[in-house]
Motif scaffolding. Structure first.
Motif, short mmCIF file in Angstrom:
data_model
loop_
_atom_site.label_atom_id
_atom_site.label_comp_id
_atom_site.label_asym_id
_atom_site.label_seq_id
_atom_site.Cartn_x
_atom_site.Cartn_y
_atom_site.Cartn_z
N GLU A 14 0.86 -1.18 0.00
CA GLU A 14 0.00 0.00 0.00
C GLU A 14 0.89 1.22 0.00
O GLU A 14 1.97 1.21 0.58
CB GLU A 14 -0.88 0.03 1.25
CG GLU A 14 -1.88 -1.08 1.33
CD GLU A 14 -2.72 -0.98 2.61
OE1 GLU A 14 -2.57 0.01 3.36
OE2 GLU A 14 -3.51 -1.89 2.83
N THR A 15 0.44 2.28 -0.65
CA THR A 15 1.21 3.52 -0.64
C THR A 15 0.26 4.71 -0.52
O THR A 15 -0.91 4.61 -0.91
CB THR A 15 2.09 3.65 -1.90
OG1 THR A 15 2.94 4.77 -1.75
CG2 THR A 15 1.26 3.80 -3.15
N GLN A 16 0.76 5.78 0.05
CA GLN A 16 -0.04 6.99 0.22
C GLN A 16 0.87 8.19 -0.02
O GLN A 16 1.89 8.34 0.65
CB GLN A 16 -0.62 7.06 1.64
CG GLN A 16 -1.37 8.33 1.94
CD GLN A 16 -2.61 8.49 1.10
OE1 GLN A 16 -3.48 7.65 1.13
NE2 GLN A 16 -2.69 9.56 0.33
N GLU A 17 0.50 9.03 -0.99
CA GLU A 17 1.25 10.27 -1.22
C GLU A 17 0.93 11.25 -0.10
O GLU A 17 -0.22 11.36 0.33
CB GLU A 17 0.87 10.90 -2.56
CG GLU A 17 1.33 10.11 -3.75
CD GLU A 17 0.98 10.81 -5.06
OE1 GLU A 17 -0.14 11.34 -5.17
OE2 GLU A 17 1.84 10.83 -5.94
N ILE A 18 1.96 11.98 0.36
CA ILE A 18 1.73 12.97 1.41
C ILE A 18 1.88 14.39 0.88
O ILE A 18 1.97 15.34 1.64
CB ILE A 18 2.65 12.73 2.63
CG1 ILE A 18 4.11 12.75 2.22
CG2 ILE A 18 2.28 11.42 3.31
CD1 ILE A 18 5.07 12.73 3.39
N GLN A 19 1.93 14.53 -0.44
CA GLN A 19 1.88 15.82 -1.11
C GLN A 19 0.83 15.73 -2.21
O GLN A 19 0.46 14.62 -2.63
CB GLN A 19 3.24 16.16 -1.71
CG GLN A 19 4.30 16.38 -0.65
CD GLN A 19 5.65 16.70 -1.27
OE1 GLN A 19 5.94 16.30 -2.39
NE2 GLN A 19 6.48 17.42 -0.53
N PRO A 21 -1.09 15.16 -5.41
CA PRO A 21 -2.54 15.11 -5.28
C PRO A 21 -3.07 14.16 -4.21
O PRO A 21 -4.23 13.82 -4.22
CB PRO A 21 -2.99 14.68 -6.66
CG PRO A 21 -1.91 13.79 -7.15
CD PRO A 21 -0.64 14.35 -6.56
N PHE A 22 -2.24 13.70 -3.25
CA PHE A 22 -2.66 12.86 -2.12
C PHE A 22 -3.36 11.58 -2.56
O PHE A 22 -4.39 11.20 -2.04
CB PHE A 22 -3.57 13.64 -1.15
CG PHE A 22 -2.95 14.88 -0.60
CD1 PHE A 22 -1.83 14.82 0.19
CD2 PHE A 22 -3.50 16.12 -0.89
CE1 PHE A 22 -1.26 15.97 0.72
CE2 PHE A 22 -2.93 17.28 -0.37
CZ PHE A 22 -1.80 17.20 0.43
N ARG A 23 -2.75 10.89 -3.54
CA ARG A 23 -3.33 9.64 -4.03
C ARG A 23 -2.94 8.48 -3.12
O ARG A 23 -1.85 8.44 -2.56
CB ARG A 23 -2.85 9.32 -5.44
CG ARG A 23 -3.28 10.36 -6.46
CD ARG A 23 -2.69 10.08 -7.80
NE ARG A 23 -1.23 10.22 -7.72
CZ ARG A 23 -0.41 10.13 -8.76
NH1 ARG A 23 -0.89 9.88 -9.96
NH2 ARG A 23 0.88 10.28 -8.61
N GLY A 24 -3.85 7.51 -3.01
CA GLY A 24 -3.57 6.26 -2.30
C GLY A 24 -3.56 5.13 -3.31
O GLY A 24 -4.34 5.13 -4.25
N VAL A 45 -5.81 4.18 -6.42
CA VAL A 45 -7.22 3.83 -6.29
C VAL A 45 -8.10 4.98 -5.82
O VAL A 45 -9.30 4.95 -6.03
CB VAL A 45 -7.44 2.62 -5.36
CG1 VAL A 45 -6.84 1.37 -5.98
CG2 VAL A 45 -6.87 2.86 -3.99
N SER A 46 -7.51 5.98 -5.18
CA SER A 46 -8.34 7.06 -4.67
C SER A 46 -7.49 8.29 -4.40
O SER A 46 -6.27 8.21 -4.29
CB SER A 46 -9.02 6.61 -3.37
OG SER A 46 -10.02 7.52 -3.00
N THR A 47 -8.15 9.44 -4.28
CA THR A 47 -7.51 10.68 -3.89
C THR A 47 -8.18 11.17 -2.61
O THR A 47 -9.40 11.07 -2.47
CB THR A 47 -7.67 11.74 -4.99
OG1 THR A 47 -7.08 11.23 -6.19
CG2 THR A 47 -6.98 13.04 -4.62
N LEU A 54 -2.62 12.05 5.38
CA LEU A 54 -1.60 11.91 6.42
C LEU A 54 -1.97 10.83 7.42
O LEU A 54 -1.12 10.07 7.88
CB LEU A 54 -1.38 13.25 7.12
CG LEU A 54 -0.82 14.35 6.21
CD1 LEU A 54 -0.76 15.67 6.96
CD2 LEU A 54 0.54 13.96 5.66
N THR A 55 -3.25 10.73 7.76
CA THR A 55 -3.71 9.66 8.64
C THR A 55 -3.49 8.30 7.99
O THR A 55 -2.99 7.37 8.63
CB THR A 55 -5.20 9.84 9.00
OG1 THR A 55 -5.36 11.10 9.64
CG2 THR A 55 -5.69 8.74 9.91
#
Length: 82
Positions: A14-19, A21-24, A45-47, A54-55
């Motif tokens: 799993e990955t999550q951008e923290i800048q 466009p905040f995509r997961g 999969v989502s923004t 951040l959570t």
């Protein structure tokens, strides 16, 4: 000796951008033998809004008022230990 115990060839990633466009994203990580490196293949999969991103990045969860140690938040670990 394989640096990951037990030897894992692939695992869910799993990955999550923290800048913006905040995509997961979700995918799989293919481990390269005898290293800690891996190749990740997946898709976004989502923004999310910034606070939710951040959570997600720290795998956080909302805390109720009773679960928060406000003395630790206000004073930090060093002052409470003295």
């Amino acid at each position: 000796m394989y640096p990951v115990k037990p030897p894992v060839l692939w695992e869910r990633a799993e990955t999550q951008e923290i800048q913006l466009p905040f995509r997961g994203g979700v995918g799989i990580a293919i481990r390269l033998p005898f290293t800690r490196l891996s190749l990740v293949i997946g898709r976004w999969v989502s923004t999310y809004v910034e606070s939710q991103a951040l959570t997600n990045a720290i795998h956080g969860r909302p805390l109720s008022e009773e679960e928060v140690d406000w003395d630790f938040v206000r004073f930090g670990a060093e002052e409470l230990g003295s």
